[in-house]
Design a protein around this motif. Structure first.
Motif, PDB file in Angstrom:
ATOM      1  N   PRO A  93      -5.807   1.980   6.732  1.00 51.72           N
ATOM      2  CA  PRO A  93      -6.248   0.649   7.169  1.00 51.72           C
ATOM      3  C   PRO A  93      -5.441  -0.506   6.591  1.00 51.72           C
ATOM      4  N   ALA A  94      -4.739  -0.283   5.483  1.00 47.85           N
ATOM      5  CA  ALA A  94      -3.904  -1.327   4.904  1.00 47.85           C
ATOM      6  C   ALA A  94      -2.434  -1.167   5.270  1.00 47.85           C
ATOM      7  N   GLY A  95      -2.102  -0.109   6.027  1.00 44.13           N
ATOM      8  CA  GLY A  95      -0.722   0.092   6.451  1.00 44.13           C
ATOM      9  C   GLY A  95      -0.060   1.328   5.907  1.00 44.13           C
ATOM     10  N   GLY A  96      -0.808   2.203   5.235  1.00 45.03           N
ATOM     11  CA  GLY A  96      -0.228   3.441   4.723  1.00 45.03           C
ATOM     12  C   GLY A  96      -0.139   4.474   5.823  1.00 45.03           C
ATOM     13  N   TRP A 104       7.091   7.806   1.888  1.00 50.00           N
ATOM     14  CA  TRP A 104       6.593   7.540   3.235  1.00 50.00           C
ATOM     15  C   TRP A 104       7.432   8.336   4.213  1.00 50.00           C
ATOM     16  N   SER A 105       6.892   8.571   5.378  1.00 47.98           N
ATOM     17  CA  SER A 105       7.605   9.358   6.385  1.00 47.98           C
ATOM     18  C   SER A 105       8.604   8.472   7.123  1.00 47.98           C
ATOM     19  N   THR A 106       9.866   8.555   6.729  1.00 47.22           N
ATOM     20  CA  THR A 106      10.901   7.761   7.392  1.00 47.22           C
ATOM     21  C   THR A 106      11.057   8.135   8.867  1.00 47.22           C
ATOM     22  N   PRO A 107      11.141   9.421   9.209  1.00 45.66           N
ATOM     23  CA  PRO A 107      11.161   9.761  10.643  1.00 45.66           C
ATOM     24  C   PRO A 107       9.884   9.323  11.345  1.00 45.66           C
ATOM     25  N   VAL A 120       0.826  -1.206   0.000  1.00 42.55           N
ATOM     26  CA  VAL A 120       0.000   0.000   0.000  1.00 42.55           C
ATOM     27  C   VAL A 120       0.865   1.262   0.000  1.00 42.55           C
ATOM     28  N   LEU A 121       2.049   1.204   0.613  1.00 45.05           N
ATOM     29  CA  LEU A 121       2.957   2.345   0.558  1.00 45.05           C
ATOM     30  C   LEU A 121       3.431   2.586  -0.872  1.00 45.05           C
TER      31      LEU A 121
END
Length: 397
Positions: free
Chosen positions: A262-265, A75-78, A51-52
């Motif tokens: 909901p899927a991990g994003g 995606w937000s690494t921090p 999802v990401l």
């Protein structure tokens, strides 16, 4: 379609590919740690990667196409690092609620046009000190993992130090390759032929809401994403001469986070390092044609997302010491820059130091994670330091 074909260039396509490769190689290990901290199973971790990839692919492609500029998202690494250290007492459904909450905050800030004003409410040195505190343990993991495998981690660290001087843009990628070569040299530790080559599936989980988690993790996730990801991302665009409206970009990435959570994003935002790859002269001499790099990055992100099973399987064969060292080395630059920004000004140094120490301590009150308390203590310290007793007037101002 005709205009895209006319503007297409190999250099722009390669820039998009390199951006995706570096984006995944530099921080996918941190995403794994965040997912594991949330209590995700292997199937759910695959869903996260898928999802990401889909979210970044869609936002890169359509925003770049709409604005005809290289809009690169990530995606937000921090944020992932924050989650990896803050989700210990939070159930997986509650973590999903946190992701949705942080995404909606980002969407509302973008829609309201309050992005710049909101950033002024949390001084940059305080935000940077909190982020440095969150990432501190990852930096230490380089040397704790060195105790487990001194040869491999030492080689990876040496490659990083040399590459930072010679090819800084590809330093993390070269570190990854060095680690892979070390693992390949020990064939008994990795069976690459067993990596599955198949599509995974998205696993949707309904959220649950826990106030302490929303405050202690959701608000810091929102602040970290805004201050350490979106602000540098906007700076990269402006330095490259693009005046793309910021508020819609913040709104769309926040909405994408809320929809795909909901899927991990867990958090989508504007990219900085990978955006620089796609917006510089090396991408294309004509700035008006560099948006093709954004389109290419979108396509490659989508492919990487659909191959989530293989990505997870690939990193599963790597020893834990290599993954921990890779994550720590990838964050060294971020830790250093945030510490520099946090401690640079004399007037905010004490407040930033308190923020950093409180965050590193891991202290938790009322079930709220240390990142939030670090910000709160730092702001209180900053406000006190700005108070002055007016002699003869008998009052504070």
């Amino acid at each position: 379609m005709r205009s895209i074909l006319n503007d297409f260039s190999l250099s722009a396509m390669v820039a998009g590919f390199v951006a995706v490769l570096i984006g995944f190689a530099s921080s996918v290990a941190i995403v794994f740690q965040a997912a594991q901290a949330a209590g995700a199973s292997e199937d759910i971790i695959v869903s996260w990667i898928m999802v990401l990839g889909i979210g970044m692919g869609a936002t890169c492609f359509f925003l770049s196409l709409w604005y005809k500029t290289p809009v690169i998202t990530a995606w937000s690494t921090p944020g992932a690092a924050l989650l990896a250290t803050s989700l210990g007492d939070v159930s997986y459904p509650e973590a999903i609620g946190v992701f949705i909450f942080a995404g909606l905050l980002g969407c509302l800030v973008g829609m309201s046009g309050l992005f710049d004003k909101l950033m002024n409410w949390v001084p940059l040195p305080i935000a940077c000190a909190m982020l440095a505190g969150v990432l501190f343990q990852f930096g230490l993991s380089i040397f704790t993992s060195m105790a487990e495998d001194v040869f491999m981690v030492a080689i990876m660290l040496l490659v990083y130090l040399v590459a930072k001087r010679l090819m800084p843009r590809y330093a993390v990628l070269l570190v990854l390759l060095a680690g892979v070569m070390c693992v390949l040299g020990r064939s008994e530790q990795a069976v690459f032929s067993m990596i599955p080559m198949q599509f995974g599936q998205l696993i949707w989980v309904f959220p649950e809401w826990k106030l302490s988690a929303l405050i202690g993790v959701g608000i810091p996730l929102f602040i970290v994403t805004m201050t350490s990801q979106n602000i540098p991302g906007v700076a990269v665009m402006r330095s490259s001469g693009y005046q793309t409206p910021v508020s819609p970009l913040i709104s769309w990435t926040g909405l994408t986070s809320a929809v795909l959570a909901p899927a991990g994003g867990f958090a989508f935002n504007l990219a900085a390092i990978t955006a620089a790859i796609c917006s510089g002269d090396e991408c294309h001499r004509d700035p008006k044609k560099r948006y093709v790099a954004g389109l290419s990055a979108g396509v490659f992100y989508l492919i990487a997302g659909l191959a989530g099973v293989s990505v997870v399987g690939l990193f599963a064969v790597f020893p834990a010491s290599m993954v921990a060292a890779l994550a720590g080395i990838a964050l060294l630059g971020t830790i250093g820059m945030n510490l520099k920004t946090a401690m640079f000004e004399d007037s905010t140094r004490d407040a930033a130091l308190i923020t950093f120490l409180v965050t590193v301590s891991g202290v938790s009150f009322a079930g709220i994670a240390s990142a939030f308390w670090g910000i709160l203590f730092g702001i209180i310290c900053l406000l006190i330091s700005k108070l002055q007793w007016r002699v003869g007037k008998g009052k504070w101002n």
